[in-house]
Design a protein around this motif. Structure first.
Motif, PDB file in Angstrom:
ATOM      1  N   SER A 301       0.795  -1.396  -0.166  1.00 41.88           N
ATOM      2  CA  SER A 301      -0.020  -0.172  -0.080  1.00 41.88           C
ATOM      3  C   SER A 301       0.911   1.229  -0.044  1.00 41.88           C
ATOM      4  O   SER A 301       0.616   2.145  -0.779  1.00 41.88           O
ATOM      5  CB  SER A 301      -0.857  -0.003   1.216  1.00 41.88           C
ATOM      6  N   GLN A 302       1.862   1.301   0.772  1.00 43.74           N
ATOM      7  CA  GLN A 302       2.842   2.532   0.852  1.00 43.74           C
ATOM      8  C   GLN A 302       3.673   2.610  -0.586  1.00 43.74           C
ATOM      9  O   GLN A 302       3.910   3.686  -0.934  1.00 43.74           O
ATOM     10  CB  GLN A 302       3.898   2.272   1.912  1.00 43.74           C
ATOM     11  N   GLU A 305       1.151   4.115  -3.052  1.00 49.60           N
ATOM     12  CA  GLU A 305       0.922   5.560  -2.678  1.00 49.60           C
ATOM     13  C   GLU A 305       2.298   6.302  -3.102  1.00 49.60           C
ATOM     14  O   GLU A 305       2.215   7.526  -3.668  1.00 49.60           O
ATOM     15  CB  GLU A 305       1.035   5.678  -0.996  1.00 49.60           C
ATOM     16  N   TYR A 308       1.807   6.616  -7.006  1.00 51.07           N
ATOM     17  CA  TYR A 308       0.288   7.121  -7.388  1.00 51.07           C
ATOM     18  C   TYR A 308       0.202   8.326  -6.716  1.00 51.07           C
ATOM     19  O   TYR A 308      -0.738   9.056  -7.236  1.00 51.07           O
ATOM     20  CB  TYR A 308      -0.459   6.247  -7.900  1.00 51.07           C
ATOM     21  N   GLY A 309       0.530   8.532  -5.556  1.00 49.01           N
ATOM     22  CA  GLY A 309       0.175   9.586  -4.650  1.00 49.01           C
ATOM     23  C   GLY A 309      -1.297   9.448  -4.033  1.00 49.01           C
ATOM     24  O   GLY A 309      -1.456   8.103  -3.966  1.00 49.01           O
ATOM     25  N   GLU A 310      -1.947  10.457  -3.627  1.00 42.21           N
ATOM     26  CA  GLU A 310      -3.319  10.346  -3.152  1.00 42.21           C
ATOM     27  C   GLU A 310      -4.419   9.170  -4.074  1.00 42.21           C
ATOM     28  O   GLU A 310      -4.987   8.648  -3.408  1.00 42.21           O
ATOM     29  CB  GLU A 310      -3.951  11.430  -2.839  1.00 42.21           C
ATOM     30  N   TRP A 312      -3.799   6.471  -5.223  1.00 41.60           N
ATOM     31  CA  TRP A 312      -3.281   5.031  -5.497  1.00 41.60           C
ATOM     32  C   TRP A 312      -4.345   4.122  -5.227  1.00 41.60           C
ATOM     33  O   TRP A 312      -4.371   2.909  -6.029  1.00 41.60           O
ATOM     34  CB  TRP A 312      -2.117   4.955  -4.400  1.00 41.60           C
ATOM     35  N   ARG A 313      -5.565   4.341  -4.547  1.00 39.47           N
ATOM     36  CA  ARG A 313      -6.486   3.233  -4.568  1.00 39.47           C
ATOM     37  C   ARG A 313      -7.122   2.909  -6.098  1.00 39.47           C
ATOM     38  O   ARG A 313      -7.174   1.835  -6.445  1.00 39.47           O
ATOM     39  CB  ARG A 313      -7.623   3.754  -3.681  1.00 39.47           C
ATOM     40  N   SER A 344      -8.808   0.571   3.338  1.00 41.92           N
ATOM     41  CA  SER A 344      -7.713  -0.229   3.206  1.00 41.92           C
ATOM     42  C   SER A 344      -8.251  -1.121   2.069  1.00 41.92           C
ATOM     43  O   SER A 344      -8.477  -2.414   2.411  1.00 41.92           O
ATOM     44  CB  SER A 344      -7.527  -0.905   4.551  1.00 41.92           C
ATOM     45  N   THR A 361       4.151  -3.957  -8.887  1.00 43.47           N
ATOM     46  CA  THR A 361       4.572  -2.658  -8.189  1.00 43.47           C
ATOM     47  C   THR A 361       6.189  -2.578  -8.157  1.00 43.47           C
ATOM     48  O   THR A 361       6.656  -1.470  -8.281  1.00 43.47           O
ATOM     49  CB  THR A 361       3.881  -2.545  -6.906  1.00 43.47           C
ATOM     50  N   ASP A 432      11.073   6.779  -1.935  1.00 40.01           N
ATOM     51  CA  ASP A 432      10.095   5.884  -2.265  1.00 40.01           C
ATOM     52  C   ASP A 432      10.260   4.707  -1.372  1.00 40.01           C
ATOM     53  O   ASP A 432       9.377   4.333  -0.576  1.00 40.01           O
ATOM     54  CB  ASP A 432      10.247   5.554  -3.932  1.00 40.01           C
ATOM     55  N   SER A 435       9.566   5.821   2.510  1.00 43.76           N
ATOM     56  CA  SER A 435       8.099   5.872   2.309  1.00 43.76           C
ATOM     57  C   SER A 435       7.333   4.534   2.821  1.00 43.76           C
ATOM     58  O   SER A 435       6.726   4.342   3.553  1.00 43.76           O
ATOM     59  CB  SER A 435       7.535   6.656   1.295  1.00 43.76           C
TER      60      SER A 435
END
Length: 450
Positions: A301-302, A305, A308-310, A312-313, A344, A361, A432, A435
C-alpha cells in the motif's frame, strides 16, 4: 489364549535399566497390559504398573515411592500427560522420582501408544526422550502356536504371513480362523480388522506424520520414498508403528506392505477425517501468516502511494478494483461506490493477488528492497501454505519454517534498504523506499527461529 506375545520385549527390557516401548496399534494384543505384565513377570521382574492417568490425580511421588528397590516400573500411557497444557511441567516433575527409582536399583520402562518422537522435550532433559528404545521382533509361527496351541503349523504359517509379523493382526486373524463363519464372512472380518487396526495406527502417529503421509500417499501416489527425502525420526516412527520398512539395497522407505496398500489408503483417509482439533503447529503458522500478510499489505500500500500519490487506490489496483468493491459490498453491506471509499482496499485481496500486485509494483518503485522475481518466489512458497490453512487442512512438515523464513527475509530487506548508503545524499528512489518501509511492521526474528 495365554500370555507370551511380549517375551522378546521382556528380554530386551532385561538388558537395560531404562527403556521406551512404542506399543503401536499393530503391536498390541487385545489384552495388551495384562499380556505385557505377564511376560515381564515370567521373566522374573516384579512389574508394577504406573498408569499416567493415575499420575494426574496423585502425582509422581505416589506412583514411584522412595525407598523401594528391585521393582520394574511400567509407566503406561504418557500420552495422557501430553494432552495437558502443562505437559512440560509434568514431565519435568517426573525426572527426580524416575532418577531416584533408578538409583535405588529399580528398572523403568515407558510404554506408549505414540512414537517417542511425538513427545516434546522440555528445557533440560526428558524422561521419555532419554530412554533407550525397545525394538520388538516380528511374530513368528512358532510364537503364534505357543500362544494359540490349537492352530496347525500350516495355519500358523499362513496367518503370520498375512499378518506380516504384527501381534494385533496375528491374534485377530487367529480368532477369525477359529470361528464357525463361512469363508466369505471370515474374509470380510479379516479385512475389517485390518482396516480398523491401520486406522488406529495412523491416528497414533500424530498430525505431522499424518500430513506427510497425506501428501505422499493420497496426493502424489508415492509409497516407495527415497530415504534422503524423509527425516530420521519420521522413518523411526513409521518403522516402530509397523507401517514402513527400509530396503537397504535401494535406500527406499517402503510404506505399508503391498498387500495392505489399498486398505491403508482408505484407513489413512479415515484417520485424517477424524482429526478435529488443530495441532500445535497450526496455531503457530496462523500467527506467522497473520504477521506476514499484514506486513506485505503495508509494504504494498505504501509502495502504491509512493508511485501514484493520493489516487493510489483507483490507479494502483487496476483490474482488481471491481473485485475488491464487490467483496467489500458483500461482506460489509455498505454503500461502497469505488475503491476510493475503502480505507484499506488491500484487505480484500487474497495472498496470491497481493503477491502479484507486489511483483508488478516492484517494477516501478523499490518495494521493500525486494525484486519482482523475489515477490513471485515468495508467492510460490507461501501461498500453498496459506491455502492449506484456509481450508483447515493439516499443515505439512516444513510449512512453519517456510513462513518464518519468508518473514525473516522480508524484515531484513526492509530494515536494510531503508537506510541510504553512506557517502551520498538520499535521492528520489530512497524517498520511495523510506516511504514504504517507514510504516511496515518490523519482523525481528533471529536466524533459525521458527
Amino acid at each position: 489364549m495365554t500370555a507370551g506375545w511380549y517375551a522378546d520385549v521382556a528380554e530386551r527390557i532385561s538388558s537395560a535399566n531404562y527403556t521406551f516401548f512404542h506399543a503401536a496399534a499393530l503391536r498390541r494384543s487385545a489384552n495388551f497390559v495384562d499380556d505385557l505384565l505377564g511376560d515381564l513377570r515370567d521373566r522374573g521382574f516384579d512389574a508394577l504398573l504406573v498408569d499416567c492417568a493415575e499420575v494426574l490425580r496423585n502425582g509422581w511421588r505416589s506412583a514411584l515411592p522412595v525407598g523401594q528397590s528391585g521393582n520394574l516400573y511400567v509407566i503406561w500411557r504418557p500420552e495422557a500427560l501430553l494432552r495437558r497444557s502443562d505437559f512440560e511441567d509434568l514431565i519435568r516433575q517426573a525426572r527426580p522420582p524416575v532418577h531416584s527409582a533408578l538409583m535405588e536399583g529399580n528398572r523403568v520402562v515407558i510404554v506408549s501408544t505414540m512414537p517417542q518422537m511425538m513427545f516434546p522435550v522440555p528445557v533440560g532433559s526428558s524422561v521419555i526422550a532419554d530412554a533407550a528404545k525397545v525394538h520388538p521382533q516380528p511374530v513368528s509361527a512358532t510364537l503364534l502356536r505357543r500362544v494359540v496351541p490349537s492352530l496347525s503349523s500350516d495355519t500358523a504359517e499362513r496367518i503370520v504371513l498375512r499378518a506380516r509379523g504384527c501381534v494385533a493382526l496375528a491374534e485377530g486373524y487367529a480368532l477369525v480362523d477359529r470361528s464357525t463363519a463361512s469363508g466369505n464372512q471370515k474374509s470380510r472380518e479379516a479385512e475389517a480388522l485390518l482396516l480398523a487396526t491401520l486406522r488406529e495406527a495412523f491416528a497414533e502417529l500424530g498430525p505431522e506424520i499424518l500430513a506427510l503421509l497425506e501428501h505422499l500417499v493420497l496426493e502424489c501416489g508415492v509409497v516407495d520414498v527415497p530415504q534422503m527425502d524423509l527425516r530420521d525420526h519420521w522413518i523411526a516412527a513409521l518403522e516402530d508403528a509397523g507401517l514402513a520398512t527400509i530396503d537397504d539395497s535401494t535406500e527406499l522407505v517402503r510404506l505399508f506392505h503391498p498387500s495392505w496398500r489399498d486398505t491403508a489408503r482408505l484407513a489413512l483417509s479415515q484417520a485424517l477425517r477424524a482429526v478435529l482439533q488443530p495441532p500445535s503447529a497450526w496455531q503457530k503458522i496462523a500467527t506467522s501468516l497473520f504477521e506476514l500478510e499484514r506486513t506485505v499489505r503495508s509494504v504494498v500500500s505504501q509502495g502504491l502511494e509512493a508511485r501514484y500519490g493520493e489516487g493510489w487506490r483507483q490507479a494502483g489496483l487496476g483490474p482488481l478494483a471491481p473485485k475488491v468493491v464487490a467483496l467489500a459490498r458483500a461482506e460489509t453491506q455498505s454503500d461502497v461506490g469505488s475503491v476510493a471509499d475503502l480505507h484499506s482496499p488491500l484487505d480484500w485481496l487474497v495472498l496470491d493477488q497481493l503477491f502479484a500486485l507486489a511483483a508488478e509494483t516492484a517494477q516501478h518503485v523499490r518495494l521493500g528492497g525486494i525484486s519482482s522475481r523475489e515477490w513471485r518466489q515468495f508467492s510460490e512458497r507461501v501461498v500453498p501454505v496459506r491455502n492449506r490453512m484456509s481450508h483447515m487442512r493439516l499443515p505439512r512438515p516444513g510449512d512453519l519454517d517456510e513462513v518464518r523464513r519468508t518473514l525473516r527475509i522480508l524484515g531484513a530487506r526492509i530494515r536494510t534498504t531503508s537506510v541510504p548508503s553512506a557517502g551520498r545524499q538520499p535521492g528520489p528512489a530512497d524517498r520511495d523506499l523510506n516511504s514504504v518501509s517507514a510504516g511496515a511492521p518490523r519482523a525481528t526474528h533471529p536466524p533459525g527461529a521458527s
